[in-house]
Design an enzyme around this catalytic site. Sequence first.
Site, mmCIF file in Angstrom:
data_model
loop_
_atom_site.group_PDB
_atom_site.id
_atom_site.type_symbol
_atom_site.label_atom_id
_atom_site.label_comp_id
_atom_site.label_asym_id
_atom_site.label_seq_id
_atom_site.Cartn_x
_atom_site.Cartn_y
_atom_site.Cartn_z
ATOM 1 N N ASN A 1 0.584 -1.113 -0.129
ATOM 2 C CA ASN A 1 -0.635 -0.454 0.190
ATOM 3 C C ASN A 1 1.013 1.184 0.594
ATOM 4 O O ASN A 1 1.576 1.604 1.398
ATOM 5 C CB ASN A 1 -0.919 -0.263 0.858
ATOM 6 N N TRP A 2 1.272 1.584 -0.920
ATOM 7 C CA TRP A 2 2.302 2.976 -1.402
ATOM 8 C C TRP A 2 1.556 4.454 -1.074
ATOM 9 O O TRP A 2 2.040 5.047 -0.172
ATOM 10 C CB TRP A 2 2.328 2.960 -2.791
ATOM 11 N N LYS A 3 -0.051 4.340 -0.393
ATOM 12 C CA LYS A 3 -0.767 5.680 0.767
ATOM 13 C C LYS A 3 -0.525 6.377 -0.540
ATOM 14 O O LYS A 3 -0.059 6.462 -2.194
ATOM 15 C CB LYS A 3 0.011 6.206 1.712
ATOM 16 N N HIS B 1 -9.745 1.157 5.008
ATOM 17 C CA HIS B 1 -8.602 1.057 5.870
ATOM 18 C C HIS B 1 -8.311 2.227 6.233
ATOM 19 O O HIS B 1 -8.920 3.434 6.443
ATOM 20 C CB HIS B 1 -7.247 1.780 4.331
ATOM 21 N N GLU C 1 -7.146 4.788 7.783
ATOM 22 C CA GLU C 1 -6.811 5.896 7.334
ATOM 23 C C GLU C 1 -7.960 6.155 6.993
ATOM 24 O O GLU C 1 -8.411 7.522 6.441
ATOM 25 C CB GLU C 1 -5.511 6.490 6.715
ATOM 26 N N GLU D 1 -5.305 -5.151 10.300
ATOM 27 C CA GLU D 1 -4.279 -4.169 10.766
ATOM 28 C C GLU D 1 -4.760 -3.566 11.962
ATOM 29 O O GLU D 1 -5.550 -2.806 12.106
ATOM 30 C CB GLU D 1 -4.441 -3.227 9.591
ATOM 31 N N GLY E 1 2.335 2.185 11.050
ATOM 32 C CA GLY E 1 3.501 2.893 10.893
ATOM 33 C C GLY E 1 4.114 3.435 11.395
ATOM 34 O O GLY E 1 4.578 4.237 12.509
ATOM 35 N N SER F 1 2.528 -2.295 10.692
ATOM 36 C CA SER F 1 4.299 -2.467 10.336
ATOM 37 C C SER F 1 5.361 -3.723 10.548
ATOM 38 O O SER F 1 6.236 -4.333 11.066
ATOM 39 C CB SER F 1 4.721 -2.198 12.201
ATOM 40 N N GLY G 1 2.663 -0.723 4.192
ATOM 41 C CA GLY G 1 3.026 0.376 4.189
ATOM 42 C C GLY G 1 4.298 0.318 3.597
ATOM 43 O O GLY G 1 4.492 0.526 2.785
ATOM 44 N N GLY G 2 4.923 1.374 4.715
ATOM 45 C CA GLY G 2 6.235 1.748 4.337
ATOM 46 C C GLY G 2 7.098 0.770 3.944
ATOM 47 O O GLY G 2 7.672 1.198 3.135
HETATM 48 C C1 PEP Z 1 -0.875 0.023 6.100
HETATM 49 O O1 PEP Z 1 -1.095 1.278 6.403
HETATM 50 O O2 PEP Z 1 -1.625 -0.594 5.740
HETATM 51 C C2 PEP Z 1 0.465 -0.273 7.177
HETATM 52 C C3 PEP Z 1 0.481 -1.589 7.537
HETATM 53 O O3 PEP Z 1 1.346 0.661 7.149
HETATM 54 P P1 PEP Z 1 2.949 0.369 7.520
HETATM 55 O O4 PEP Z 1 2.862 -0.843 6.927
HETATM 56 O O5 PEP Z 1 3.667 1.673 7.392
HETATM 57 O O6 PEP Z 1 2.285 0.251 9.077
#
Ligand code: PEP
Length: 251
Positions: free
Chosen positions: A12-14, A99, A101, A169, A175, A213, A234-235
């Site tokens: 997920n590049w957001k 999600h 967010e 999640e 994050g 994470s 994500g990251g």
């Molecule tokens: C996400 O936003 O779906 C996510 C899991 O982010 P991160 O891996 O950065 O915690």
Amino acid sequence: MEAALRRLAAGNWKMNGLRADGVALARALATRAAAAPPPCELLICPPATLLMAVAEAIAGSGIELGGQDCHTSDKGAHTGDISAAMLRDSGCRYVILGHSERRTDHHESDALVREKAKAAHAAGLTAIVCIGETLAERQAGQTLAIVSRQLGGSLPEGLDSSTVCIAYEPVWAIGTGRTPTIAEVAAVHGHIRQALAARIADPGNVRILYGGSVKPDNAAALMAAGDVDGALIGGASLAAADFWAIAEACR
Ligand code: PEP
């Protein structure tokens, strides 16, 4: 069910990446996929502005493309939105829905996510429906009740393992560098699997991803937890080497 399913590593590049960065990242992944068979199913979900360019960069690589959200309608007067049909037309097979967010920033409810999942299904997309508790809810011992409520409210009738994945999640893990323990992950995923039986014909075949994470150094341990069928990343999905290392752990 443990590890019988082909795992999915979903990036997920957001809201990250201009065209040059996004295409370079997609090409780096496509190059790796051409050099060796991907260790699991690979999916990247760039921002909508990059879908066409990334689709071109990964063409023929076997890497799948997904959107990060869709509208409930297939077209119309919805300024700034994107429909599931548009995602499909851009080369997507998947869409992330609900999600945390979006649930927070855009006040998305379970009922709205459910309508979006219907639209995704109608357009031929597989929905990755995200659920997870906040830190306060976990500390209050409400985790299982929250994920049950979100599952019940967010999943329309008529989906099966080919049309939906679940991403667990924990909001407090996204994050932050913090993750639940392996036992905690296994407990929630096992609970989700059981809860799916009330809604989906083939609950044992639905992929339940863990997200929050996930990094190269914790991915293998997280994937070893029961009922974990992949990761939503994500990251760490913004660096080809890290995303690939996590995908290796999803093998
Ligand atoms: C996400 O936003 O779906 C996510 C899991 O982010 P991160 O891996 O950065 O915690």
